[in-house]
Design a protein around this motif. Structure first.
Motif, PDB file in Angstrom:
ATOM      1  N   SER A 127       0.828  -1.207   0.000  1.00  0.00           N
ATOM      2  CA  SER A 127       0.000   0.000   0.000  1.00  0.00           C
ATOM      3  C   SER A 127       0.861   1.257   0.000  1.00  0.00           C
ATOM      4  CB  SER A 127      -0.955  -0.002   1.190  1.00  0.00           C
ATOM      5  OG  SER A 127      -0.241  -0.006   2.397  1.00  0.00           O
ATOM      6  N   LEU A 128       1.998   1.232   0.671  1.00  0.00           N
ATOM      7  CA  LEU A 128       2.890   2.387   0.640  1.00  0.00           C
ATOM      8  C   LEU A 128       3.457   2.620  -0.757  1.00  0.00           C
ATOM      9  CD1 LEU A 128       4.864   2.047   3.984  1.00  0.00           C
ATOM     10  CD2 LEU A 128       3.254   3.830   3.344  1.00  0.00           C
ATOM     11  N   PHE A 129       3.812   1.568  -1.462  1.00  0.00           N
ATOM     12  CA  PHE A 129       4.321   1.716  -2.820  1.00  0.00           C
ATOM     13  C   PHE A 129       3.237   2.239  -3.767  1.00  0.00           C
ATOM     14  CE2 PHE A 129       7.815  -1.646  -2.106  1.00  0.00           C
ATOM     15  CZ  PHE A 129       8.685  -0.667  -1.663  1.00  0.00           C
ATOM     16  N   ILE A 130       2.003   1.758  -3.612  1.00  0.00           N
ATOM     17  CA  ILE A 130       0.911   2.241  -4.459  1.00  0.00           C
ATOM     18  C   ILE A 130       0.614   3.706  -4.164  1.00  0.00           C
ATOM     19  CG2 ILE A 130      -1.561   1.993  -4.920  1.00  0.00           C
ATOM     20  CD1 ILE A 130      -1.169  -1.026  -4.635  1.00  0.00           C
ATOM     21  N   LEU A 131       0.625   4.082  -2.891  1.00  0.00           N
ATOM     22  CA  LEU A 131       0.415   5.490  -2.550  1.00  0.00           C
ATOM     23  C   LEU A 131       1.536   6.369  -3.083  1.00  0.00           C
ATOM     24  CD1 LEU A 131      -0.965   5.305   1.089  1.00  0.00           C
ATOM     25  CD2 LEU A 131      -2.153   6.090  -0.954  1.00  0.00           C
ATOM     26  N   ALA A 132       2.744   5.864  -3.079  1.00  0.00           N
ATOM     27  CA  ALA A 132       3.859   6.629  -3.642  1.00  0.00           C
ATOM     28  C   ALA A 132       3.692   6.824  -5.137  1.00  0.00           C
ATOM     29  CB  ALA A 132       5.176   5.919  -3.344  1.00  0.00           C
TER      30      ALA A 132
END
Length: 71
Positions: A60-65
């Motif tokens: 989820s952090l990579f997608i938000l980035a």
């Protein structure tokens, strides 16, 4: 960054979420090794559930980035 559009990878269109999942899997393996050396695992009740939670959080952090990159 690649944005949120499908990426052509050798003639196969791959969604960015899949690419983020693979990147998160690699990052999770590295983080798990670091946590093993520190000794955090003795405080974890269910190791498999903890690893899954880390994988979901990293994905989820990579997608938000990717979303914040503006494409």
């Amino acid at each position: 960054m690649i944005g949120l559009q499908a990426v052509d990878l050798l003639g196969v269109f791959v969604e960015p979420a899949v690419i983020c999942l693979v990147a998160a899997l690699v990052a999770t393996v590295g983080l798990r090794r670091i946590l093993n050396r520190i000794g955090i695992n003795r405080f974890v009740h269910n190791r498999a559930l903890f690893d899954l939670a880390i994988l979901i959080a990293m994905t989820s952090l990579f997608i938000l980035a990717l979303r914040r990159s503006g494409r």
